[in-house]
Design a protein around this motif. Sequence first.
Motif, PDB file in Angstrom:
ATOM      1  N   LEU A 155     -62.459 -26.044 -29.758  1.00 46.28           N
ATOM      2  CA  LEU A 155     -62.152 -27.236 -28.983  1.00 46.28           C
ATOM      3  C   LEU A 155     -64.391 -27.776 -28.881  1.00 46.28           C
ATOM      4  CD1 LEU A 155     -60.984 -26.300 -26.434  1.00 46.28           C
ATOM      5  CD2 LEU A 155     -60.911 -28.213 -27.329  1.00 46.28           C
ATOM      6  N   ASP A 156     -65.464 -27.367 -29.224  1.00 44.67           N
ATOM      7  CA  ASP A 156     -66.602 -27.812 -28.683  1.00 44.67           C
ATOM      8  C   ASP A 156     -66.851 -28.046 -30.886  1.00 44.67           C
ATOM      9  OD1 ASP A 156     -66.932 -26.266 -26.901  1.00 44.67           O
ATOM     10  OD2 ASP A 156     -67.146 -24.609 -27.196  1.00 44.67           O
ATOM     11  N   PRO A 159     -61.844 -30.823 -32.303  1.00 51.43           N
ATOM     12  CA  PRO A 159     -61.305 -31.421 -31.430  1.00 51.43           C
ATOM     13  C   PRO A 159     -60.284 -32.032 -32.200  1.00 51.43           C
ATOM     14  CG  PRO A 159     -63.719 -32.473 -31.270  1.00 51.43           C
ATOM     15  CD  PRO A 159     -63.707 -31.279 -31.298  1.00 51.43           C
ATOM     16  N   GLN A 160     -60.770 -32.931 -33.145  1.00 56.89           N
ATOM     17  CA  GLN A 160     -60.293 -33.524 -34.023  1.00 56.89           C
ATOM     18  C   GLN A 160     -59.178 -33.409 -34.221  1.00 56.89           C
ATOM     19  OE1 GLN A 160     -59.960 -37.023 -34.142  1.00 56.89           O
ATOM     20  NE2 GLN A 160     -61.450 -37.268 -32.189  1.00 56.89           N
ATOM     21  N   LEU A 162     -56.722 -31.118 -32.945  1.00 56.29           N
ATOM     22  CA  LEU A 162     -56.358 -31.278 -32.255  1.00 56.29           C
ATOM     23  C   LEU A 162     -55.035 -32.341 -32.120  1.00 56.29           C
ATOM     24  CD1 LEU A 162     -57.926 -29.519 -29.126  1.00 56.29           C
ATOM     25  CD2 LEU A 162     -56.005 -28.745 -31.025  1.00 56.29           C
ATOM     26  N   ARG A 185     -54.316 -22.113 -24.669  1.00 54.97           N
ATOM     27  CA  ARG A 185     -54.233 -23.135 -23.535  1.00 54.97           C
ATOM     28  C   ARG A 185     -54.300 -23.123 -22.561  1.00 54.97           C
ATOM     29  NH1 ARG A 185     -53.724 -28.179 -27.429  1.00 54.97           N
ATOM     30  NH2 ARG A 185     -52.406 -28.223 -25.574  1.00 54.97           N
TER      31      ARG A 185
END
Length: 193
Positions: A155-156, A159-160, A162, A185
């Motif tokens: 996430l940090d 994130p791409q 995802l 999640r």
Amino acid sequence: MAEEWISTVAQRLTPIGTFSPEQVRMVAHRVHRRFVDKDTILLAAGTICQTIYCSLEGAFYQVSNNGEEPVIIDLHLPGQWFFNHQSFVTQTPSAYTIQAYSDGIVLELTIQVIHELIALSPVFLQLGSLLNQGTDRIRFFDQNLTPVQKYQYVLDYQPQLLHRFPLKMIAAYLKMTPETLSRVRERLARGLS
């Protein structure tokens, strides 16, 4: 040589080191742009890695197919350099396959071109920093992070991933089951860590 291509190569070289405009042109003249279709194999398991790739467009992954279920070794996004580190450094057959997850474009930098550039100028020894990138994932998993910490890292810092890969592949990359990833999640969505 088109200025757009030289600019693209310059952008990809900036994180690696400091190169003059003439040195960027020398690299741009020797590297290749390759259009790849989804599922194209850039490196087949059992062959020796002779090329370092940079994704200009598209998503790519490294996978081991030694068992019943494929094991995701790494995921690659646009702007990232990638190759099979072990095979490239030792010039032995790769244990992994590198494959296109989507249609894309890669920049190809072969070992022969690297040697040629270094012979022209010691400044190109900076290209060796690409070899350090191959060990980043190993360090990441050597940290013994919890599933929550691994997903938070994605996430940090990536994130791409995802948006480019299905959750099943991301779970495999993070060395957890899809069910564990779903629970992680959910916990993070509820503000729990």
